[in-house]
Enzyme design. Structure first.
Site, mmCIF file in Angstrom:
data_model
loop_
_atom_site.group_PDB
_atom_site.id
_atom_site.type_symbol
_atom_site.label_atom_id
_atom_site.label_comp_id
_atom_site.label_asym_id
_atom_site.label_seq_id
_atom_site.Cartn_x
_atom_site.Cartn_y
_atom_site.Cartn_z
ATOM 1 N N LEU A 14 -17.247 -61.765 35.514
ATOM 2 C CA LEU A 14 -16.133 -62.694 35.722
ATOM 3 C C LEU A 14 -15.460 -62.467 37.062
ATOM 4 O O LEU A 14 -15.050 -63.427 37.729
ATOM 5 C CB LEU A 14 -15.119 -62.539 34.586
ATOM 6 C CG LEU A 14 -13.866 -63.411 34.696
ATOM 7 C CD1 LEU A 14 -14.211 -64.896 34.702
ATOM 8 C CD2 LEU A 14 -12.879 -63.085 33.579
ATOM 9 N N ASP A 56 -11.834 -47.430 42.600
ATOM 10 C CA ASP A 56 -11.839 -46.997 41.210
ATOM 11 C C ASP A 56 -10.418 -47.217 40.719
ATOM 12 O O ASP A 56 -9.489 -46.528 41.165
ATOM 13 C CB ASP A 56 -12.242 -45.529 41.120
ATOM 14 C CG ASP A 56 -12.148 -44.966 39.706
ATOM 15 O OD1 ASP A 56 -11.627 -45.664 38.811
ATOM 16 O OD2 ASP A 56 -12.570 -43.812 39.503
ATOM 17 N N ASN A 83 -8.888 -57.463 36.893
ATOM 18 C CA ASN A 83 -10.075 -57.899 36.165
ATOM 19 C C ASN A 83 -10.971 -56.743 35.730
ATOM 20 O O ASN A 83 -11.694 -56.854 34.742
ATOM 21 C CB ASN A 83 -10.883 -58.869 37.034
ATOM 22 C CG ASN A 83 -12.258 -59.126 36.468
ATOM 23 O OD1 ASN A 83 -12.427 -59.835 35.481
ATOM 24 N ND2 ASN A 83 -13.282 -58.518 37.085
ATOM 25 N N SER A 134 -7.282 -59.973 30.121
ATOM 26 C CA SER A 134 -7.345 -59.239 28.866
ATOM 27 C C SER A 134 -8.480 -59.814 28.037
ATOM 28 O O SER A 134 -9.573 -60.061 28.550
ATOM 29 C CB SER A 134 -6.001 -59.317 28.143
ATOM 30 O OG SER A 134 -6.014 -58.552 26.964
ATOM 31 N N TYR A 148 -11.729 -50.100 23.552
ATOM 32 C CA TYR A 148 -11.579 -51.327 24.340
ATOM 33 C C TYR A 148 -10.421 -52.179 23.847
ATOM 34 O O TYR A 148 -9.546 -52.596 24.619
ATOM 35 C CB TYR A 148 -12.888 -52.118 24.287
ATOM 36 C CG TYR A 148 -12.840 -53.449 25.018
ATOM 37 C CD1 TYR A 148 -12.919 -53.495 26.401
ATOM 38 C CD2 TYR A 148 -12.728 -54.648 24.312
ATOM 39 C CE1 TYR A 148 -12.880 -54.706 27.073
ATOM 40 C CE2 TYR A 148 -12.688 -55.856 24.978
ATOM 41 C CZ TYR A 148 -12.755 -55.889 26.360
ATOM 42 O OH TYR A 148 -12.712 -57.092 27.019
ATOM 43 N N LYS A 152 -6.727 -53.299 25.392
ATOM 44 C CA LYS A 152 -6.352 -54.696 25.603
ATOM 45 C C LYS A 152 -5.046 -55.049 24.874
ATOM 46 O O LYS A 152 -4.251 -55.853 25.369
ATOM 47 C CB LYS A 152 -7.487 -55.617 25.164
ATOM 48 C CG LYS A 152 -8.748 -55.514 26.031
ATOM 49 C CD LYS A 152 -8.461 -55.820 27.486
ATOM 50 C CE LYS A 152 -9.743 -55.882 28.315
ATOM 51 N NZ LYS A 152 -9.471 -56.158 29.751
ATOM 52 N N THR A 183 -21.467 -63.320 30.649
ATOM 53 C CA THR A 183 -21.529 -62.331 31.722
ATOM 54 C C THR A 183 -22.343 -61.151 31.187
ATOM 55 O O THR A 183 -22.950 -61.232 30.127
ATOM 56 C CB THR A 183 -20.116 -61.860 32.112
ATOM 57 O OG1 THR A 183 -19.537 -61.143 31.008
ATOM 58 C CG2 THR A 183 -19.214 -63.050 32.457
#
Length: 284
Positions: A14, A56, A83, A134, A148, A152, A183
């Protein structure tokens, strides 16, 4: 009007689509990536309108340095797109400490680091847009994505706090929450799946089966167009779900939350002082 952008995780997925869309719209961009060499084609095409930096996002000093590149190259910074991020699918019990922490550091602290780094410049300008990429996973929970989705969820709360904190200064903060997109996110997410303990076949195993047959509806190029337009909007929402699947999953989960809150309402109210005995708990 041409604006100055800083986009993290811009070399693939993305992020690359957002970079392409911002450049196509005439903006000037600092493209940050772990491997900026992957952006050589765009650098040759757009010349002085594009700067690339190695970044990073878990390194706060490097985040400040990336912002400084934008200020020195273009004199200001109007749009930050947070992102950079990734996830790995595994039951919590089978995720290593290092992997879990690395996902939190990238997906959440990366957003914090870059946001903190851009605020002095945007505060001096009295303007700016901070767009946090997000996920619908920041509104729901799915077995196998503890690190993950926890990150978020944190991004969603952080976005709301920051939106209120900097609104009087003229800075807009929004969390975009897409569903599945075509993606390489799924490839990365599936790259460290362990041999599941049998007890997790019914939960994490079910998620893996669902993903295996899932037709992903989200077009990252269309999401990128929304990002470009949000960066021009004077009053963006704090949260914006993107994709039919994001709306579907959120609607299901939200309806269950409303039902549960109503079923347990009397218990919720009973913990105030002087409200009488705590009532019986409802049956499922």
């Amino acid at each position: 009007m041409s604006k100055v952008w800083l986009i993290t995780g811009s070399a693939r997925g993305l992020g690359r689509h957002i970079l392409d869309a911002a450049l196509a719209a005439g903006h000037r961009v600092v493209a940050a990536a772990r491997d900026p060499g992957r952006l050589a084609d765009l650098q040759a095409q757009f010349g002085e309108r594009l700067r690339t930096v190695e970044l990073d996002v878990t390194d706060a000093a490097a985040a400040r340095a990336a912002v400084q590149v934008a200020i020195e190259a273009f004199g200001r910074l109007d749009v930050l797109v947070n992102n950079a991020g990734y996830g790995h699918i595994a039951p919590l019990e089978q995720v290593s400490d290092d992997d879990f922490r690395a996902q939190i550091e990238t997906n959440f602290y990366g957003v914090v680091n870059l946001t903190r780094a851009v605020l002095p410049a945007m505060r001096a300008q009295r303007s700016g847009h901070i767009i946090n990429i997000s996920s619908v996973g920041g509104r729901i929970g799915m077995a196998g994505l503890a690190a993950y989705q926890s990150a978020k969820w944190a991004v969603g709360g952080f976005t709301e706090v920051m939106a209120r904190e900097v609104a009087p200064i003229g800075i807009k903060v929004v969390a975009l929450e897409p569903g599945g997109m075509r993606t390489d996110w799924g490839t990365v997410a599936g790259s460290k799946i362990p041999a599941l303990l049998p007890d997790y076949e019914a939960s994490v195993g079910a998620l893996l089966k669902m993903f295996g047959s899932y037709v992903i509806p989200g077009d990252p190029a269309r999401v990128a167009q929304v990002v470009v337009r949000i960066a021009e909007h004077g009053d963006p929402p704090e949260h914006l779900l993107l994709g039919s699947d994001a709306l579907h999953f959120f609607d299901q989960v939200d309806a269950e939350r409303v039902r549960s809150a109503e079923a347990w309402r009397d218990v919720s109210l009973s913990t105030d002082f002087d409200t009488g005995p705590i009532p019986a708990f409802p049956d499922r």
